[in-house]
Structure formats: structure tokens, C-alpha cells
Design an enzyme around this catalytic site. Structure first.
Site, PDB file in Angstrom:
ATOM      1  CG  ASP A   1      30.050  12.327  24.160  1.00 56.77           C
ATOM      2  OD1 ASP A   1      29.241  11.455  24.574  1.00 56.77           O
ATOM      3  OD2 ASP A   1      29.970  12.742  23.141  1.00 56.77           O
TER       4      ASP A   1
ATOM      5  CB  THR B   1      30.236  14.161  16.113  1.00 56.15           C
ATOM      6  OG1 THR B   1      30.792  13.126  16.969  1.00 56.15           O
ATOM      7  CG2 THR B   1      29.701  13.604  14.777  1.00 56.15           C
TER       8      THR B   1
END
Length: 278
Positions: A65, A175
Site C-alpha cells: 500500500d 483501514t
């Protein structure tokens, strides 16, 4: 969907096999008549990557990510869809597994794919501006003391947060650090802004979700320096007493290519280890 003729590939060279896998995909795409640009230097300034971003129809990211956040900063002005290939780790944006990539690329090249539109935030402090996909974190470097952060929403006073810091997050960033600090999980397409205090002194200080058009101002009410503003993990500035940061929805957004094999609920269930059956 627009025709995909030129593909950029971003590979995090610090990840094992990332460059090797990227080169293999480059050769596979080139053999099918596509033009491919490969970028492995992620340490340069985003402005230096402008030619790369403006020349491509889609970008494939090999990493985690964090690498995808770098790609988002590079392509945000050009409406370039991002395909995130996961190379280990707990990632919520890089949802394509390495062993799926060629099946996924076949689907993409046929135009049979969907994207998730992700809002970004704009942070402005002392003349410096930055667009972020995940979050803005205001905190002390060492968390040795609490900070006092006077917070306004649309010019109306919200609270003075006495806490280790404050996270202002997008739904995509819900998240990330915000979730670790007890914040809500928000579907990525649900445009909103999340304010989440980190270990607040007042236990009734809870995360709050705001409409996406809200403008947030946070002012430091401490005398000593050393309060950093980090945008997607990159330090934007160090706040001094009575300096403030302004945060609002960015004019830019990011399109992340969805996995054709699993939906967002399955991604959550798998990544977080939730039970699959009652």
C-alpha cells in the site's frame, strides 16, 4: 473504459522480486503490442515523474500500500487507473495477488474491468500544500506528551483535543492508522472525512465522520515546537504554537482497479481474519 495502449509500471526495488516481476510483466505486455514504461526510482520528487504520468493510460504497481500511495501522488493529476499488485504484507489497496496478475491483465486489456473511485484530501500549512489518499497525522515525534489541538469544522469550533495526536483520514485511509487507533472502517466509495484522536485524554472524545465538503482547521495550542504534520507518511511541516493546518477535499481523486475475483467485503474478511462462517 478508454482503450489501454500505454502502461506504466512502478516497482518498489526494496521489495523482494518486485523489479524482476515488473520486468517480466513488461516483456509480456510488450509482446502483445503495448508500449510500456518501467519506473523503479521512488526516491525522486513527484514533479520529476510528470512526463511518466502524463504519457500512460494505466499504471501497475508492484509493492504494498505504501508503494501505491507513491503512485497516487505521481498520477493524481492525470486520471490514470492504478492496478495494485500485492507483494506480501497487510494491504487493503493492493488487492491483486501476484499469481493472478496475467489473468487480471488479460481481463483489463479486453476492457472488462471496474474501478473504485477514491477521494483525496488537501492539506495546507504555512504555504505548503499536499494531496493525500490515506491520511494526515498531527503528532509529536516521540509521543512523550499530549498535544492540544484546537479543531474547527466550517469555522465552527468542534473541540480542543488533548491527545497523542490527531488523524484526519479519507475512507481509503480508514483501514490504515485510523483503524489501528480505533476508528471506523468506511467503504472506500463513501466520500467522507474522518477525525480520529490518538489516545485522547478525555475518553468521550470519539472518532467523528464529516461530510466530504467540510473544511477542517486544526491549530496547535502548545508553546513548545516539534509537532509534525505527516501526509501519507511524509512529513509536510513542523507546527509552531498557534500555527494551523487546513484540510479539505482535494480536487483530485484516484481510480483503483478492482479485483475481478473478490469484492471489498471479502478483502476485509481475509485481511482482518474475520470468520468466514457462523
Amino acid at each position: 473504459m478508454k482503450s489501454i495502449k500505454i502502461i506504466g509500471i512502478i516497482a518498489n526495488s526494496s521489495k523482494t522480486n518486485a523489479v524482476e516481476q515488473a520486468e517480466r510483466l513488461r516483456d509480456w505486455l510488450s509482446a502483445r503490442g503495448l508500449k510500456v514504461y518501467l519506473e523503479t526510482d521512488l526516491k525522486g520528487q513527484v514533479s520529476e515523474k510528470r512526463e511518466f504520468a502524463s504519457s500512460i493510460d494505466m499504471v501497475v504497481v508492484f509493492g504494498g500500500d505504501g508503494t501505491l500511495l507513491v503512485a497516487a501522488r505521481i498520477v493524481k493529476e492525470y486520471d490514470v487507473p492504478i492496478v495494485g499488485i500485492k507483494l506480501g504484507g497487510l494491504g487493503f489497496m493492493t488487492v491483486i495477488n501476484l499469481n493472478e496478475i496475467y489473468n487480471v491483465m488479460d481481463i483489463i486489456l479486453k476492457g472488462d474491468y471496474t474501478t473504485s473511485r477514491r477521494m483525496m484530501l488537501n492539506a495546507s500549512v504555512e504555504g505548503k500544500e499536499c494531496s493525500v489518499l490515506n491520511d494526515i497525522v498531527i503528532s509529536r515525534s516521540d509521543f512523550s506528551r499530549m498535544v492540544n489541538l484546537e479543531t474547527f469544522v466550517d469555522e465552527e469550533f468542534l473541540a480542543t483535543f488533548k491527545a497523542d495526536g490527531l488523524i484526519i483520514s479519507t475512507p481509503t485511509g480508514s483501514t490504515a492508522y485510523s483503524m489501528s487507533a480505533g476508528g471506523p472502517i468506511v467503504f472506500p466509495e463513501n466520500d467522507s472525512i474522518i477525525i480520529n484522536p490518538i489516545c485522547p485524554h478525555t475518553l468521550t472524545n470519539r472518532p467523528i465522520m464529516l461530510p466530504p465538503e467540510s473544511t477542517i482547521k486544526v491549530r496547535l495550542k502548545d508553546e513548545e515546537e516539534g509537532i509534525k504534520v505527516a501526509t501519507d507518511g511524509q512529513v509536510l511541516n513542523i507546527l509552531k504554537s498557534d500555527q494551523e493546518i487546513t484540510i479539505k477535499k482535494s480536487q483530485y481523486f484516484i481510480n483503483i482497479v478492482d479485483s475481478p475475483f473478490r469484492g471489498y467485503l471479502e478483502v476485509l474478511r481475509t485481511k482482518l481474519g474475520w470468520g468466514g462462517s457462523s
